[in-house]
Structures are given as structure tokens and as C-alpha cells.
Design an enzyme around this catalytic site. Structure first.
Site, PDB file in Angstrom:
ATOM      1  N   ARG A   1      48.179  99.266  76.431  1.00 43.41           N
ATOM      2  CA  ARG A   1      48.909  98.014  76.612  1.00 43.41           C
ATOM      3  C   ARG A   1      50.202  98.072  75.795  1.00 43.41           C
ATOM      4  O   ARG A   1      50.191  98.518  74.632  1.00 43.41           O
ATOM      5  CB  ARG A   1      48.089  96.797  76.161  1.00 43.41           C
ATOM      6  CG  ARG A   1      47.015  96.367  77.128  1.00 43.41           C
ATOM      7  CD  ARG A   1      47.583  95.885  78.469  1.00 43.41           C
ATOM      8  NE  ARG A   1      46.546  95.528  79.423  1.00 43.41           N
ATOM      9  CZ  ARG A   1      46.104  96.320  80.411  1.00 43.41           C
ATOM     10  NH1 ARG A   1      46.611  97.529  80.584  1.00 43.41           N
ATOM     11  NH2 ARG A   1      45.180  95.887  81.259  1.00 43.41           N
TER      12      ARG A   1
ATOM     13  N   GLN B   1      54.987  91.835  81.317  1.00 50.23           N
ATOM     14  CA  GLN B   1      55.175  92.474  82.616  1.00 50.23           C
ATOM     15  C   GLN B   1      55.389  91.410  83.670  1.00 50.23           C
ATOM     16  O   GLN B   1      54.577  90.507  83.744  1.00 50.23           O
ATOM     17  CB  GLN B   1      53.990  93.368  82.959  1.00 50.23           C
ATOM     18  CG  GLN B   1      53.961  94.603  82.068  1.00 50.23           C
ATOM     19  CD  GLN B   1      52.852  95.594  82.417  1.00 50.23           C
ATOM     20  OE1 GLN B   1      52.700  96.594  81.764  1.00 50.23           O
ATOM     21  NE2 GLN B   1      52.056  95.325  83.420  1.00 50.23           N
TER      22      GLN B   1
ATOM     23  N   ASN C   1      39.443 102.355  87.284  1.00 44.57           N
ATOM     24  CA  ASN C   1      40.653 103.183  87.250  1.00 44.57           C
ATOM     25  C   ASN C   1      40.773 103.970  85.942  1.00 44.57           C
ATOM     26  O   ASN C   1      41.858 104.418  85.593  1.00 44.57           O
ATOM     27  CB  ASN C   1      41.909 102.336  87.521  1.00 44.57           C
ATOM     28  CG  ASN C   1      42.025 101.150  86.573  1.00 44.57           C
ATOM     29  OD1 ASN C   1      41.350 101.106  85.552  1.00 44.57           O
ATOM     30  ND2 ASN C   1      42.876 100.199  86.906  1.00 44.57           N
TER      31      ASN C   1
ATOM     32  N   HIS D   1      54.017  99.986  85.494  1.00 42.10           N
ATOM     33  CA  HIS D   1      52.565 100.003  85.269  1.00 42.10           C
ATOM     34  C   HIS D   1      51.843 100.452  86.550  1.00 42.10           C
ATOM     35  O   HIS D   1      51.410  99.628  87.358  1.00 42.10           O
ATOM     36  CB  HIS D   1      52.108  98.601  84.847  1.00 42.10           C
ATOM     37  CG  HIS D   1      50.723  98.566  84.300  1.00 42.10           C
ATOM     38  ND1 HIS D   1      50.238  97.512  83.569  1.00 42.10           N
ATOM     39  CD2 HIS D   1      49.696  99.450  84.371  1.00 42.10           C
ATOM     40  CE1 HIS D   1      48.989  97.741  83.218  1.00 42.10           C
ATOM     41  NE2 HIS D   1      48.636  98.914  83.705  1.00 42.10           N
TER      42      HIS D   1
HETATM   43  P1  NAD Z   1      36.581 101.237  77.138  1.00 43.14           P
HETATM   44  O1  NAD Z   1      36.063  99.884  76.793  1.00 43.14           O
HETATM   45  O2  NAD Z   1      35.671 102.217  77.809  1.00 43.14           O
HETATM   46  O3  NAD Z   1      37.196 101.955  75.838  1.00 43.14           O
HETATM   47  C1  NAD Z   1      37.937 101.293  74.888  1.00 43.14           C
HETATM   48  C2  NAD Z   1      37.615 101.918  73.535  1.00 43.14           C
HETATM   49  O4  NAD Z   1      38.531 101.404  72.557  1.00 43.14           O
HETATM   50  C3  NAD Z   1      36.205 101.573  73.057  1.00 43.14           C
HETATM   51  O5  NAD Z   1      35.511 102.761  72.745  1.00 43.14           O
HETATM   52  C4  NAD Z   1      36.456 100.720  71.814  1.00 43.14           C
HETATM   53  O6  NAD Z   1      35.470 100.855  70.822  1.00 43.14           O
HETATM   54  C5  NAD Z   1      37.802 101.247  71.355  1.00 43.14           C
HETATM   55  N1  NAD Z   1      38.483 100.344  70.433  1.00 43.14           N
HETATM   56  C6  NAD Z   1      38.528  98.996  70.421  1.00 43.14           C
HETATM   57  N2  NAD Z   1      39.226  98.545  69.366  1.00 43.14           N
HETATM   58  C7  NAD Z   1      39.637  99.641  68.692  1.00 43.14           C
HETATM   59  C8  NAD Z   1      40.404  99.831  67.523  1.00 43.14           C
HETATM   60  N3  NAD Z   1      40.859  98.794  66.818  1.00 43.14           N
HETATM   61  N4  NAD Z   1      40.650 101.094  67.115  1.00 43.14           N
HETATM   62  C9  NAD Z   1      40.159 102.156  67.810  1.00 43.14           C
HETATM   63  N5  NAD Z   1      39.425 102.034  68.925  1.00 43.14           N
HETATM   64  C10 NAD Z   1      39.171 100.790  69.371  1.00 43.14           C
HETATM   65  O7  NAD Z   1      37.847 100.968  78.093  1.00 43.14           O
HETATM   66  P2  NAD Z   1      38.681 102.013  78.959  1.00 43.14           P
HETATM   67  O8  NAD Z   1      38.242 101.998  80.374  1.00 43.14           O
HETATM   68  O9  NAD Z   1      38.734 103.300  78.245  1.00 43.14           O
HETATM   69  O10 NAD Z   1      40.102 101.272  78.922  1.00 43.14           O
HETATM   70  C11 NAD Z   1      40.783 101.104  77.690  1.00 43.14           C
HETATM   71  C12 NAD Z   1      42.017 100.262  77.860  1.00 43.14           C
HETATM   72  O11 NAD Z   1      42.969 100.956  78.678  1.00 43.14           O
HETATM   73  C13 NAD Z   1      41.804  98.942  78.619  1.00 43.14           C
HETATM   74  O12 NAD Z   1      41.298  97.931  77.797  1.00 43.14           O
HETATM   75  C14 NAD Z   1      43.198  98.637  79.110  1.00 43.14           C
HETATM   76  O13 NAD Z   1      43.939  97.950  78.113  1.00 43.14           O
HETATM   77  C15 NAD Z   1      43.808 100.014  79.317  1.00 43.14           C
HETATM   78  N6  NAD Z   1      43.894 100.351  80.757  1.00 43.14           N
HETATM   79  C16 NAD Z   1      45.151 100.574  81.266  1.00 43.14           C
HETATM   80  C17 NAD Z   1      45.285 100.854  82.622  1.00 43.14           C
HETATM   81  C18 NAD Z   1      46.624 101.165  83.227  1.00 43.14           C
HETATM   82  O14 NAD Z   1      46.785 101.055  84.451  1.00 43.14           O
HETATM   83  N7  NAD Z   1      47.604 101.579  82.436  1.00 43.14           N
HETATM   84  C19 NAD Z   1      44.150 100.865  83.454  1.00 43.14           C
HETATM   85  C20 NAD Z   1      42.894 100.689  82.864  1.00 43.14           C
HETATM   86  C21 NAD Z   1      42.786 100.401  81.518  1.00 43.14           C
END
Ligand code: NAD
Length: 401
Positions: free
Chosen positions: A287, A316, A149, A335
Site C-alpha cells: 500500500r 488512488q 491475487n 495499481h
Molecule cells: P497476508 O495476510 O497473507 O499477509 C500479510 C502478512 O503481513 C501477514 O503475515 C502479517 O502477519 C504481516 N504483517 C502484518 N503487520 C505487520 C508488520 N507490522 N510488520 C511485518 N509484517 C506484518 O496477505 P497477502 O495476501 O500477503 O497480502 C498482503 C497485502 O498486500 C494486502 O494486505 C494488501 O495491502 C496488499 N495487496 C496488494 C495488491 C496489489 O494489487 N498491489 C493485491 C493484493 C494485496
């Protein structure tokens, strides 16, 4: 494999009954994710893509498959508090499945009461609702459906950036309420063209947001612990910041896309928000707990922030009196960004793929792994740090009262 007990926590069915009426027939068929990662590839699916799968009656389309393999499946929405169905069923469960939209908080306490638990599957992305440290210590595998997603969320984030800067929500309400005072309607409305837009975390979602914002003729910034390839930076005209402070100081809009882990918990507190330009916007679809609850409220009330949007809360469901429901100049949704009907088809198929691997004793794809073998692994090793961020999740029981 010995008979497995699977407990699956999903959100409630629609208030008007299940199944709902669908607005469209079906969803587009995608060949692959951007960058080439292959789509979920279970041997078969028992659902119609585009139908509601994420609520209790939809059951992620898993029941026939799980039971035909001789395993048992409990599906419930009752997840919070000591008397919940989840708490009772978890004690002899082997596998737990949960969606971040309606998270089953798998705390150290719950893990201690579930001696058979070996696998926690996130039907979506973001496994912070599991105490990852406890999972590491107990050798529980944690995995999610990486990429399922990510684009759904990127679309939602772009929508909310525009909704905030152009101040869409009050204008919509003005129309619905029979009004036509244009001066009121535009009193907080700006063009995004020429602004500086930054993302915190340039992984799958963050990069997709940057790509989608490029045609708006804005200056694009990002910070991440992994730098993007030079070619991508050049194509998008990105400015890299080695820390988040440097990024927020120059941006008008900040969109948050890193996971929640100990490094990012309450990252946006009074101090960091105080370093932003006065009148900045934050969009947080990552989050809720990455932002400190009261710091956001205060910054909106004083005007330090011109607006806040997103779809993630902590916990949540948020209690009915959660201040983000009523703070000024917000454009929050529940969400929902990652659970569009389109996304559900992908994560339901991904969960099925993971279960097929688990039942057959085959490895789960590396890119789906967060914790395995007592360590962060796969996507978890890339994007998380060890530790726990579930503290305070028991406040979700207050939604019930
Ligand atoms: P991803 O793993 O592809 O990307 C996450 C990025 O964050 C990575 O590049 C990582 O290096 C970076 N990161 C980690 N710690 C960090 C920090 N301290 N400072 C800066 N960057 C940092 O994951 P994604 O698919 O892009 O998803 C990211 C997040 O989005 C998920 O972990 C989840 O919490 C959230 N998400 C939310 C929904 C929603 O429905 N709202 C859905 C999917 C994901």
C-alpha cells in the site's frame, strides 16, 4: 432476506471502448491455491474467465445474479467528493463493493451517513480503504477475497525487483527513442545474484516472493509478526529478523508485503530509510501509505535509494502532480498487479461466493473476514491491528481537476 441495495465501485471502462480485444483465449484453470486453500466456489458464474470484469461494464459479472434474487445493483466509477455518485448512493445502501485499484474510501464520515450499511466487500485483497475502526464500532462486516491475487502481486513484485536492479525501463526507452549508447544504458545496471533481498510481511504474497527469488541465488531475509515454520525457513535458507530496522540494515532490496494498518502507516519514513544501505531498492506492492511520500522522493534524489517501484499510491487515483509520477529512478505502474485478467476471474467469483452466502444467511468463509461482530476476525485478526488509515483520502478528488 429483505431487498438489498448493493453499490459497487469499479474502475472506468477502457478508453477505446468495452469490451476490449483480448490478447489470449482464456486463462489456465487452477485447482487450488498454494498451501491448499480452495478457490472461490460460488454456485455459478455469469462471466467468461479471462474477460474484463473489473471495469464498470464488466460489473464483476454480478448484475444478472443480484437482480434475479430481487436485489438492486448500482455500479459506478464516480467515487470521490461530496457530489460523487458513490456519496449519493451510499446513504441507503446495505452492501458496498470496492476494488483496491480504484478504492471507494469508506471513511467514518461516509459510514455515519449510511445507516443501513452492513457489509463492505473488497473485490481483491487489502481492506484499508475502509475505516476499519468505524466498521468495528458500527458492527459492519468487512471481508475480502483472500488469496485471489496474491500470486499475481508476487509475480509483479519480482518483475519490478529485476526491473530496478537491472535498470530495465531506461534501456527500453533508449531503444524506443532510436538510441544505442551502451555506456549510458548500463550506467545503473547490476546483477541481482549475490545480493540480499528481504520482505516485510511473509504472508501469502511475501512468501511467494521469497520462493520466486530463491533461484536467483540471493540471500533471503524476512520480518513478520508471525514467524514461518522452521521447515520453510530451512528450505528457502531464510534469515528471520524480529524487527524491520534489523532487516533493512542488511538488505540491498526490500519488498513490502504487509497490509496497511496503524502499525505500518508511514513505516518507511526518513528515519527508517536512513538506516538502509546507501543505494538500496524498495519495491512496494502493498500500500502506498506504508511509505512516506516525501521521504521516498528525497531518498531517490539524494541517492540513498537507487530505485523505487511498486504499483500502490496514496490516495488512488493519485493527483496528476503526485511527485511519485516524476521522481528519479522509479519504475512505478498504476495499481495493476492484482487486477490482471487472470486475477479478476478469481475475485469476481469470490465476490459472488460472498454475496451468495450473505443473501442465503450462510457464514462467509473465516479466511475472507477482516472485521465481523465488532472485532477484527479471520484474516483481519491475523494481519491487521484496529484503527483507521483512510485519513487524507479525500485528496483523490484532486485527480478530477
Ligand atoms: P497476508 O495476510 O497473507 O499477509 C500479510 C502478512 O503481513 C501477514 O503475515 C502479517 O502477519 C504481516 N504483517 C502484518 N503487520 C505487520 C508488520 N507490522 N510488520 C511485518 N509484517 C506484518 O496477505 P497477502 O495476501 O500477503 O497480502 C498482503 C497485502 O498486500 C494486502 O494486505 C494488501 O495491502 C496488499 N495487496 C496488494 C495488491 C496489489 O494489487 N498491489 C493485491 C493484493 C494485496
Amino acid at each position: 432476506m429483505a431487498k438489498q441495495k448493493i453499490v459497487c465501485v469499479l474502475y472506468d471502462d477502457p478508453v477505446g471502448g468495452y469490451p476490449p480485444q483480448y490478447a489470449r483465449q482464456g486463462i489456465p484453470v487452477l485447482a487450488a491455491y498454494p498451501g491448499g486453500q480452495t478457490m472461490p466456489s460460488p454456485a455459478a458464474i455469469d462471466f467468461v474467465p479471462g474477460e474484463l470484469l473489473g471495469s464498470v461494464s464488466g460489473g464483476l459479472g454480478l448484475r444478472n445474479f443480484v437482480e434475479s434474487r430481487g436485489h438492486s445493483l448500482v455500479i459506478t466509477a464516480d467515487k470521490d467528493g461530496p457530489d460523487s455518485v458513490l456519496e449519493k448512493e451510499l446513504v441507503d445502501a446495505d452492501v458496498v463493493i470496492s476494488q483496491p485499484f480504484w478504492p471507494a474510501y469508506i471513511t467514518a464520515d461516509r459510514i455515519a451517513k449510511a445507516p443501513n450499511l452492513r457489509l463492505a466487500i473488497t473485490a481483491g485483497i487489502g481492506s484499508d480503504h475502509v475505516d476499519l475502526q468505524a466498521a468495528i464500532d458500527r458492527n459492519i462486516t468487512v471481508c475480502e477475497v483472500t488469496y485471489c491475487n496474491s500470486i499475481s502481486v508476487a509475480e509483479h513484485a519480482v518483475m519490478q525487483i529485476l526491473a530496478l536492479v537491472r535498470d530495465y525501463i531506461p534501456q527500453y526507452h533508449l531503444v524506443v527513442n532510436g538510441g544505442w549508447n551502451i555506456a549510458d544504458a548500463i550506467s545503473r545496471s547490476y546483477d541481482i545474484e549475490g545480493m540480499s533481498v528481504g520482505v516485510v510481511g511473509s504472508g501469502r504474497i511475501g512468501l511467494a516472493v521469497l520462493k520466486r527469488m530463491k533461484p536467483f541465488d540471493v540471500a533471503l531475509h524476512y520480518t513478520d509478526r508471525h514467524r514461518l515454520p522452521t521447515q520453510v525457513e530451512e528450505e528457502l535458507g531464510l534469515t528471520f529478523h524480529s524487527d524491520v530496522e534489523s532487516l533493512v540494515k542488511v538488505c540491498d532490496v526490500v519488498s513490502i508485503h504487509c497490509p496497511l494498518h496503524p502499525e505500518t502507516e508511514h513505516l518507511f519514513n526518513d528515519e527508517l530509510i536512513g538506516k538502509m544501505k546507501r543505494g538500496s531498492y524498495i519495491v512496494n506492492t502493498a500500500r502506498g501509505k506504508i511509505c512516506e511520500r516525501n521521504a521516498i522522493v528525497k531518498a531517490l534524489e539524494t541517492g540513498q535509494l537507487a530505485g523505487y517501484a511498486g504499483d500502490v499510491w496514496f490516495p488512488q487515483p493519485p493527483p496528476k502532480d503526485h511527485p511519485w509520477r516524476t521522481m528519479p529512478n522509479h519504475a512505478m505502474t498504476p495499481h495493476t498487479s492484482g487486477t490482471s485478467l487472470s486475477a479478476q476471474a478469481r475475485y469476481a467469483a469470490g465476490v459472488r461466493e460472498i454475496l451468495e452466502c450473505w443473501f442465503d444467511g450462510r457464514p462467509i468463509r473465516d479466511e475472507y473476514l477482516i472485521v465481523q461482530g465488532g472485532h477484527l476476525a479471520g484474516a483481519g485478526a491475523h494481519s491487521y491491528s484496529e484503527g483507521d488509515t483512510t485519513g487524507g483520502s479525500d485528496e483523490a478528488t484532486r485527480f478530477k481537476t
